[in-house]
Design a protein around this motif. Sequence first.
Motif, short mmCIF file in Angstrom:
data_model
loop_
_atom_site.label_atom_id
_atom_site.label_comp_id
_atom_site.label_asym_id
_atom_site.label_seq_id
_atom_site.Cartn_x
_atom_site.Cartn_y
_atom_site.Cartn_z
N ASN A 5 -5.32 -6.73 -7.03
CA ASN A 5 -5.79 -5.49 -6.40
C ASN A 5 -7.09 -5.79 -5.65
O ASN A 5 -8.01 -6.38 -6.21
N SER B 174 -3.48 -2.64 -2.18
CA SER B 174 -4.74 -2.23 -1.58
C SER B 174 -4.70 -0.75 -1.21
O SER B 174 -3.74 -0.29 -0.59
N ASP B 175 -5.73 -0.03 -1.61
CA ASP B 175 -6.02 1.31 -1.10
C ASP B 175 -4.89 2.32 -1.30
O ASP B 175 -4.77 3.28 -0.54
N ASN C 255 -9.26 -3.54 -2.54
CA ASN C 255 -9.29 -2.45 -1.57
C ASN C 255 -10.14 -2.82 -0.36
O ASN C 255 -11.16 -3.50 -0.49
N LYS D 266 0.86 -1.18 0.00
CA LYS D 266 0.00 0.00 0.00
C LYS D 266 0.89 1.22 0.00
O LYS D 266 1.81 1.34 0.83
#
Length: 287
Positions: free
Chosen positions: A94, A66-67, A96, A36
């Motif tokens: 991917n 993620s994110d 999130n 991240k």
Amino acid sequence: MFRSRTEESVEQSEAMPGSVPGGSMPPRVCILTPVKDATPHLDRYFECLLRLDYPRERLSLGLLESDSTDGTLLQLQSKLSQLQPHFKSARVWNRNFGFHLPDGVPRWAPSQQLPRRAALARSRNYLASVALGDADWALWIDVDLVDYPPDVLNRLLATRKDIVHPHCVKVPGGRSFDWNAWKDQQSLLMHDLRGRGELVELDSVGGTMLLVRADLHREGLIFPPFPYGRLHPKARRRGGRALGWLARLAGRLVPGEIETEGFAMMAHDMGVPCWGMPQLEVRHKDA
């Protein structure tokens, strides 16, 4: 069909540490890394991976982004296309989880630990579910490690332990960076265990680098995204150095452990001990 760990241990009794049946080939290892906002770390992360002294055809690589808000996913996709020849496979996913630190709040702020580490646990569990394939071992490596010995994987495998990790520091020979690896209610960290042998049994583990027999994940061992083992005899209690962030939040007995510490509690419940190598150091970025 996956072999049971009992069958595998019998087949490997005369083979090299961690080898596949027959002893003719080293085990298949899947390197797993959740990422991240990792663009400052990617170049060094891949440099260290490519220095590993291990047969490339037995290594696969799985990353979960993620994110991120800094273009990490695009950079990963670009870099992995160049890395395909160096691994059996190299893939990025991917997913999130909707966690973002408030502006100006550091990631170690006590108020953020439970939601931050719950999101990290979920990312680890998702990554293990999609990336392991036919691997014999999962090697978890954080993206912000900056150095480790090229033979670190061989040395971890040579212990013949189902769960084992090296000692994460910021300065060679210094104090432990990863306070999630501990014994005796967190009263002993890895730097306290130097001099007690090459291999020591731990109550809890960290995740900066962690080797796990892959079948344990397949059998249900996860990184709990919730406090696990409220009454576990190895979980932390209030008092002294053992008063961790979760205890401070709760103001009472620690209501279990989360993420890597929860993983260790669950492993103990499955009858699988956890181990650390205090003399085998990996280095984390200075932060």
